[in-house]
Write an enzyme that holds these catalytic residues in place. Sequence first.
Site, mmCIF file in Angstrom:
data_model
loop_
_atom_site.group_PDB
_atom_site.id
_atom_site.type_symbol
_atom_site.label_atom_id
_atom_site.label_comp_id
_atom_site.label_asym_id
_atom_site.label_seq_id
_atom_site.Cartn_x
_atom_site.Cartn_y
_atom_site.Cartn_z
ATOM 1 N N GLY A 141 -8.380 -5.610 10.100
ATOM 2 C CA GLY A 141 -9.370 -5.439 11.306
ATOM 3 C C GLY A 141 -9.395 -3.970 10.890
ATOM 4 C CB SER A 165 0.363 -0.499 10.463
ATOM 5 O OG SER A 165 0.762 -0.637 9.978
ATOM 6 C CB SER A 214 2.180 -6.632 -0.993
ATOM 7 O OG SER A 214 2.994 -6.140 -2.654
ATOM 8 C CG HIS A 215 2.334 -8.427 5.317
ATOM 9 N ND1 HIS A 215 1.936 -9.717 5.427
ATOM 10 C CD2 HIS A 215 3.011 -7.265 6.134
ATOM 11 C CE1 HIS A 215 1.592 -9.424 7.200
ATOM 12 N NE2 HIS A 215 2.150 -8.155 7.624
ATOM 13 N NE ARG A 245 -7.213 -8.257 21.908
ATOM 14 C CZ ARG A 245 -5.885 -7.346 21.488
ATOM 15 N NH1 ARG A 245 -6.087 -7.016 22.659
ATOM 16 N NH2 ARG A 245 -5.437 -7.602 20.727
ATOM 17 C CG HIS A 279 -1.165 -9.218 17.206
ATOM 18 N ND1 HIS A 279 -2.350 -9.330 18.289
ATOM 19 C CD2 HIS A 279 -2.122 -8.189 16.642
ATOM 20 C CE1 HIS A 279 -3.440 -8.590 17.897
ATOM 21 N NE2 HIS A 279 -3.240 -8.063 16.618
ATOM 22 C CG LEU A 319 -2.120 -0.936 0.836
ATOM 23 C CD1 LEU A 319 -2.542 -1.504 2.585
ATOM 24 C CD2 LEU A 319 -3.087 -0.291 0.473
ATOM 25 C CB ALA A 320 3.651 2.769 2.213
HETATM 26 C C1 LIG Z 1 -1.424 -10.214 9.301
HETATM 27 C C2 LIG Z 1 -1.667 -8.526 9.851
HETATM 28 C C3 LIG Z 1 -2.336 -8.109 10.276
HETATM 29 C C4 LIG Z 1 -2.494 -6.650 10.485
HETATM 30 N N1 LIG Z 1 -3.357 -5.623 10.170
HETATM 31 C C5 LIG Z 1 -3.553 -4.309 10.682
HETATM 32 C C6 LIG Z 1 -4.996 -4.102 10.423
HETATM 33 O O1 LIG Z 1 -5.988 -4.828 10.670
HETATM 34 N N2 LIG Z 1 -4.758 -2.353 10.442
HETATM 35 C C7 LIG Z 1 -3.395 -1.958 10.825
HETATM 36 O O2 LIG Z 1 -3.094 -0.357 10.801
HETATM 37 N N3 LIG Z 1 -2.389 -2.452 10.393
HETATM 38 C C8 LIG Z 1 -2.305 -3.437 10.244
HETATM 39 N N4 LIG Z 1 -1.010 -4.607 9.964
HETATM 40 C C9 LIG Z 1 0.027 -3.752 9.641
HETATM 41 C C10 LIG Z 1 0.100 -3.384 8.461
HETATM 42 O O3 LIG Z 1 -0.517 -4.093 7.412
HETATM 43 C C11 LIG Z 1 1.492 -3.224 7.700
HETATM 44 O O4 LIG Z 1 2.111 -3.045 8.729
HETATM 45 C C12 LIG Z 1 1.065 -2.754 6.113
HETATM 46 O O5 LIG Z 1 0.564 -3.421 5.095
HETATM 47 C C13 LIG Z 1 3.045 -2.797 5.134
HETATM 48 O O6 LIG Z 1 3.031 -2.399 4.315
HETATM 49 P P1 LIG Z 1 3.913 -1.428 3.362
HETATM 50 O O7 LIG Z 1 2.699 -1.502 1.896
HETATM 51 O O8 LIG Z 1 4.781 -0.883 4.086
HETATM 52 O O9 LIG Z 1 5.031 -3.640 2.957
HETATM 53 P P2 LIG Z 1 4.174 -4.413 2.493
HETATM 54 O O10 LIG Z 1 2.863 -4.255 2.426
HETATM 55 O O11 LIG Z 1 4.559 -5.519 3.089
HETATM 56 O O12 LIG Z 1 4.908 -4.125 0.928
HETATM 57 C C14 LIG Z 1 6.030 -4.952 0.780
HETATM 58 C C15 LIG Z 1 6.180 -4.391 -0.798
HETATM 59 O O13 LIG Z 1 8.017 -4.194 -0.790
HETATM 60 C C16 LIG Z 1 7.861 -5.283 -1.658
HETATM 61 N N5 LIG Z 1 9.782 -6.177 -1.730
HETATM 62 C C17 LIG Z 1 10.019 -5.973 -0.731
HETATM 63 N N6 LIG Z 1 11.968 -6.710 -0.417
HETATM 64 C C18 LIG Z 1 11.957 -6.034 -1.844
HETATM 65 C C19 LIG Z 1 13.181 -5.968 -1.831
HETATM 66 N N7 LIG Z 1 14.225 -6.489 -1.721
HETATM 67 N N8 LIG Z 1 12.686 -5.993 -3.517
HETATM 68 C C20 LIG Z 1 11.401 -5.295 -4.190
HETATM 69 N N9 LIG Z 1 10.680 -5.600 -3.894
HETATM 70 C C21 LIG Z 1 11.007 -5.994 -3.023
HETATM 71 C C22 LIG Z 1 7.014 -6.780 -1.517
HETATM 72 O O14 LIG Z 1 6.817 -7.888 -2.285
HETATM 73 C C23 LIG Z 1 5.904 -5.967 -1.560
HETATM 74 O O15 LIG Z 1 5.359 -5.437 -2.964
HETATM 75 C C24 LIG Z 1 -1.340 -6.353 9.522
HETATM 76 C C25 LIG Z 1 0.043 -6.302 9.503
HETATM 77 C C26 LIG Z 1 -0.061 -8.227 9.931
HETATM 78 C C27 LIG Z 1 1.062 -9.133 9.779
#
Ligand SMILES: Cc1cc2nc3c(=O)[nH]c(=O)nc-3n(C[C@H](O)[C@H](O)[C@H](O)COP(=O)(O)OP(=O)(O)OC[C@H]3O[C@@H](n4cnc5c(N)ncnc54)[C@H](O)[C@@H]3O)c2cc1C
Length: 662
Positions: free
Chosen positions: A49, A410, A42-43, A273, A257, A15-16
């Site tokens: 939630g 987050s 992506s993660h 919760r 968590h 998303l970021a």
């Molecule tokens: C199970 C779970 C549930 C969650 N629920 C919530 C919630 O309800 N509310 C909330 O606020 N937060 C929640 N979080 C936290 C939140 O989901 C994450 O912090 C957030 O989505 C991270 O987004 P991001 O875009 O920073 O990274 P990510 O979504 O992790 O994306 C990382 C990207 O980087 C890429 N990447 C990684 N390394 C490399 C590399 N070396 N070269 C090229 N590409 C690379 C990957 O392919 C991916 O596309 C939850 C987390 C988990 C684990």
Amino acid sequence: MKIIYTDTLVVGAGLAGLRVAIASKERGLDTLVLSLIPAKRSHSAAAQGGMQASLGNTVKGMGDDEDVHFQDTVKGSDWGCDQQVARMFAHCAPKAVRELANWGVPWSRVTKGDREVIVNAEKVTLTEAEQAHGLINARDFGGTKKWRTCYTADGTGHSLLYAVDNKAISMDIPVHERMEALKIIHDGKRCHGVIARCLITGELRAYIAKSTTIATGGYGRIYEVSTNAIICEGIGQALALETGVATLGNMEAVQFHPTAIVPVGILTTEGCRGDGGILRDKDGYRFMPDYEPEKKELASRDVVSRRMTEHMRKGKGADSPYGPHLWLDITLLGRKHIETNLREVKEICENFLGIDPAKDWIPVRPTQHYSMGGIRTKHTGESPQLSGLFSVGEAACWDMHGFNRLGGNSLAETVVGGMIVGKYVADYGEQHHLEVDTALIEQFGTVLQKEIDRLIDGDGTENPFELKLAMQKIMMDYVGIFRNGNELQKAVDELSDLLVRSRNIGIKTKKRHANPELVEALRVPRMLKVALTVACGANARTESRGAHSREDYPQRNDKDWLNRTLSSWPDSNALVPELTYEALDVMKMELPPGYRGYGVDNAIVHPDTQKRQQQIDAILAELGDVDRYAKQAAIMPFELPEALRPKNERLSDTLSAFGDKA
Ligand SMILES: Cc1cc2nc3c(=O)[nH]c(=O)nc-3n(C[C@H](O)[C@H](O)[C@H](O)COP(=O)(O)OP(=O)(O)OC[C@H]3O[C@@H](n4cnc5c(N)ncnc54)[C@H](O)[C@@H]3O)c2cc1C
């Protein structure tokens, strides 16, 4: 080596990263995204939630605004965050939620009239106002004064990521999938892009850009059990560290968590919760009210995780072949609610535990979940050391979370941070030119090529998979929820030994193209460096703050430790990072350090705290009868790109009927 040029390079399609890419492309800049996997996998998709934004549409959100959201975030961070960034964030979160609705996110909506909810294990009837009908709904989450977490059932990350990725696709933003960034190209002052390796063909490519944004997510997988996807290995942070110039911030701030299922560590959302679920011990006893009478199960995550661990240490955990655990009871919410609002939790329970959460309690234990630390940036998202290097999302230490992030803050950071930082990235792209010596590109490519050659053709004997498991176990055993000097020193020593051994990795599969063993061999030494920043930072920080809890230093110590840990790795042969500290200036804070509302108030006070409070009181007295915006601006002005400055509108600001219900 093929060289690809672009204006804006984003590493990470969660998303970021995607939100930054959209902001850049909107300004007409050539924009390109790299990802290990297809963007929609992506993660971020795993987030369940919801995301926090002070819309104040529901009866339980009445009276909410940016001020309340800001205060919750600062208290949640245990005063470790950058308050100006927390302000930027709280101000823009409602805008991001509404933008996402516009892009197709099917937010859960308010229905006027009566509805039954569970609050403090009792059925309560809430009456939603006529005027709120159809507006975006919000649920309760931990550590918040108001119900502020906007959601789409418990698949919020999934719907957000699909909407944002579809938006990026509609704008023709290319995502180069299966490309792993492994080196940041820089000249010590400016970042010029990355060298990436194709995970399918093994080809090395240079991506050269005016600005490079690292949005690679967190580093949860340096731990043995984590709720994170297996690709959350901290490689983005490691790349910044390996520049020897850029710094990482607060790496020791790692969140556990409270409710991941045992044994696999898959998350059940805080929404369980928030919607009324409770925690029970082996006797079925609801223990949280004894520890936290006010917030109970909805205290801040770090607090609940510690209380659960404490309770299990008293022998109150239920026995299992995988060690003791506690129970999450959502049966009281009823089947209809679970099948509507907690569908993913239900499926996780059915598929991974073989239980029905509408009838059975869920076995849970605190588990590594979130990385508050990351690549240190200024409020613009840019590294203070390397011009043109930006970071955003979980990869970054933009620093709105300090030492504990609130649930729902987050996902919000990804889209809000992406929106704000994206504008600064676009500014950078408009104001700078590509200026890179191709010899420098070749130099970085050659270093990486030699590393690969050595792994494939060399005679190393260490197994990367074994080293990784050893690292993950050390982190789990010695750098967990409760920490102490002896164990942390052990962690540092043992991780340093592993780092030495990682210089002698050898691989059995000699293929240069798709080769998981080679991928692991390239990642493990980098992960070890990240793990060392966490362990060393934790060992050095002789206080307890947020998720960093030292048994040998149980007090929060604002006098000596109201600062941010900065880690760098200037000497590539070193076995530990270099640590320096960046002070947080109390005299610039809008909310000077105070009691967080949990346990005993025993913090060691900062000498400026009282002085700053008096100064704020004097400013407010002098201002007299002005609105809350004027007060805020007088106490702590904060910067925002022009387009994001307008005030947020809320029903509760305009309808007196709502005010009555607040
Ligand atoms: C199970 C779970 C549930 C969650 N629920 C919530 C919630 O309800 N509310 C909330 O606020 N937060 C929640 N979080 C936290 C939140 O989901 C994450 O912090 C957030 O989505 C991270 O987004 P991001 O875009 O920073 O990274 P990510 O979504 O992790 O994306 C990382 C990207 O980087 C890429 N990447 C990684 N390394 C490399 C590399 N070396 N070269 C090229 N590409 C690379 C990957 O392919 C991916 O596309 C939850 C987390 C988990 C684990």
